[in-house]
Scaffold this active site. Sequence first.
Site, PDB file in Angstrom:
ATOM      1  N   GLU A 270       0.733  -1.429   0.040  1.00 53.16           N
ATOM      2  CA  GLU A 270      -0.030   0.047  -0.129  1.00 53.16           C
ATOM      3  C   GLU A 270       0.973   1.184   0.042  1.00 53.16           C
ATOM      4  OE1 GLU A 270      -3.338  -0.495   2.862  1.00 53.16           O
ATOM      5  OE2 GLU A 270      -3.988  -1.910   1.470  1.00 53.16           O
ATOM      6  N   GLU A 364      -4.323  -8.532  -1.633  1.00 58.74           N
ATOM      7  CA  GLU A 364      -4.835  -8.615  -0.425  1.00 58.74           C
ATOM      8  C   GLU A 364      -6.290  -8.351  -0.319  1.00 58.74           C
ATOM      9  OE1 GLU A 364      -2.527  -6.193   2.596  1.00 58.74           O
ATOM     10  OE2 GLU A 364      -4.455  -5.670   3.373  1.00 58.74           O
TER      11      GLU A 364
END
Length: 598
Positions: A270, A364
């Site tokens: 991220e 994810e």
Amino acid sequence: MLLIYLLTTLLPLLSFAQSIKNLGSSGGNGPSGGIGDVNNPVLKAQSFVTDAFIPLKQNTTRQLAHGKPPVLEDGTNTTQACPPPRTILIDDLPGKRQEMVGFGYSWTDSSVEVLNRLTPELQDQVLKELFSPEGNNMGMMRHTIGSSDMSGRQYSFDDNGPGFNEGQPDLSLSNFDLGEDGTAMLEMLARMGSYKSDVFRIGSPWSYPGWMKHNGLFIAPNLDAGTSYNVLNNSFDRQYIPQAIEYFTKYLDAYASRGVRVNGLTLMNEPLNYKGGYPCMYLDSADGADILNHGLGTVLKDRDIALLAYDHNTDQPMYPSQMLQRAEGYVDAAAWHCYAYLANYSVMDDFNYAYPETPQFMTECSNYLPQTAALNWQVVNAFVPAVQHGAAGASMWVLATDPDFGPHSPYGGCAGCQGAIIVNSSTSYLKTNDYYVVGQFSRFIRRGAFNYRVLKGNEGNHLKPNQFNLIAAQNPDRSWAIVFVNNLNRTENVRLEFTGSANVWEGVVPNSTVTTWLIPADEVLRKNETGPSTSTPPFALYNATSTAAGPTGAGGGKGNGSCVLPPVTLSTTSSATSSTTPLIPVPHTINVIEQNVL
Ligand SMILES: *[C@@H]1O[C@H](CO)[C@@H](O)[C@H](O)[C@H]1NC(C)=O
Ligand SMILES: *[C@@H]1O[C@H](CO)[C@@H](O)[C@H](O)[C@H]1NC(C)=O
Ligand SMILES: *[C@@H]1O[C@H](CO)[C@@H](O)[C@H](O)[C@H]1NC(C)=O
Ligand SMILES: *[C@@H]1O[C@H](CO)[C@@H](O)[C@H](O)[C@H]1NC(C)=O
Ligand SMILES: *[C@@H]1O[C@H](CO)[C@@H](O)[C@H](O)[C@H]1NC(C)=O
Ligand SMILES: *[C@@H]1O[C@H](CO)[C@@H](O)[C@H](O)[C@H]1NC(C)=O
Ligand SMILES: *[C@@H]1O[C@H](CO)[C@@H](O)[C@H](O)[C@H]1NC(C)=O
Ligand SMILES: *[C@@H]1O[C@H](CO)[C@@H](O)[C@H](O)[C@H]1NC(C)=O
Ligand SMILES: *[C@@H]1O[C@H](CO)[C@@H](O)[C@H](O)[C@H]1NC(C)=O
Ligand SMILES: *[C@@H]1O[C@H](CO)[C@@H](O)[C@H](O)[C@H]1NC(C)=O
């Protein structure tokens, strides 16, 4: 005109043709170990069923249970099914799309820590249930490089000071050390390899060492109370590009020296999430590209390790394109997460259109506070659309936790992410509904399978309830694994057809289930194999006599032309749960997000 014609007619056919050949060796030798492998072919039609309903009492629903197998229609059965069957059309002629890597989970410090609490016997048992060919046979596993939000303690591999945020620059990385938790992670990955050698292993850091960042890692002492904390510069400081390259290299070498191959790497989990409270870091795509261009790209190529760009939500889809453009030749794949409210999977189609040769992954998605006595669609709502839109593999977040969703960082992060395995004590663990749902994919779709286009039969999508969805993969033995999601609140009769074969299969996909059909290869059918299948059936935990809901399907059609269907109530609420904070705005950066050429 001709060019436009060719582009519009040919590109959709060419798209998704990418292969995973360049994605680094799997550590094993391609497809192996499990049904659908060339050495373990599907010899008869089978059906496996997992109920989406999470029961109050364990083991009272179907969990990878044997269902009623589909039957090959030979034209002699004239009985009308009731309700009339849904026709599924698989485009096995030009419909070949992406090559598959596998399905699985993420190793976190929490996962390692709780599995290490088990007695050696139980630890062996659970690792078999997760990774062996008789178990979930998971083929794609991510792991954290240093701590994540699912870590009880925060650390990097070179803090060079008393704590994560308190170190001095270590320009030569002479204090690089996996540490106690990092070593436990490595040992666990080594053990995983002894149950399954061909796992595709992806490493991702949540932050670089604090001293490589403008503000270090600033942990807010009281995040919930809104304490002000300086997050604006929780970003990579590019003067440390040589150290970042060395940091990754030392991690890869430490793993290799223990015999653990890393097959894929993301530069940052991220990269646009810079204010988690837990370790995180803003990594601009230009800085990421420079880390590759200034040396890490070569390090990865030399070691046959794939670089997966981005590793974040579908709401900022230009990031992986920027990486590809800026670090040409060093980016092998794109990786997406499912958050930012509900993922917009059509950006994967756009990416594929622009970069048809570049594989994509869903790296994810978490299941946040799954409820008992309710339907659980979180895994399928991530895996199915991702594969339909081109993902070569998918991994859920957090393999194992304790019953309190931990250990996790006290400074934020996911306080409701549930593991596939919940470890309660040294002598007890629980396999959650997600364990079985992931098994509906990972047990039956081998590395080297190909996903195929489905022309007919899908209804609705992950954004709404009342969906019927499927993915169709042809395994290396040329058998088919069809994974169905039936969230229609009724049992569905299904008629399965192929564009390239006259074979028609009929069967049932029970109400509120994830159901996998295994269909033998045409070659096997022609040989008319009789005799018992040599394949090992997965664990079938369901005892048909012990609950009311049986694994058999539709109410019998009576064939008198008056098939009365029960009314279907359409619910309007979404069944999907978003598991993270809302979209975090991208901090000011001198790097403007460029438009794609296409
Ligand atoms: C559920 O089934 C599994 C596998 O048979 C077994 O190990 C476990 O003890 C069962 N749990 C309960 C609560 O019956
Ligand atoms: C014939 O088709 C009906 C309706 O699909 C089904 O219920 C029945 O089991 C089939 N019979 C056989 C022998 O396959
Ligand atoms: C961020 O870091 C840059 C470079 O070190 C510095 O010039 C700037 O003032 C910092 N901004 C904040 C808000 O800390
Ligand atoms: C999803 O992404 C596509 C581009 O692929 C865009 O056209 C569409 O508006 C997006 N949908 C939503 C709901 O954001
Ligand atoms: C954990 O153990 C406690 C006490 O034995 C029990 O009440 C609880 O239901 C267990 N939780 C799980 C998830 O197995
Ligand atoms: C389908 O299954 C769900 C969950 O078990 C149940 O609540 C529902 O009543 C079932 N629907 C029908 C039509 O049987
Ligand atoms: C295989 O052949 C035998 C004998 O011809 C026949 O009875 C049987 O139904 C066939 N099996 C299948 C699955 O077609
Ligand atoms: C299934 O459940 C019934 C009733 O509880 C029991 O008699 C039977 O032994 C069970 N069968 C198996 C294989 O566990
Ligand atoms: C047809 O089947 C339905 C449902 O089984 C039954 O209610 C109805 O009486 C039958 N009609 C005739 C004409 O047999
Ligand atoms: C599912 O079907 C059952 C039985 O027909 C009905 O009672 C229930 O309201 C339906 N549930 C939803 C969510 O539509």
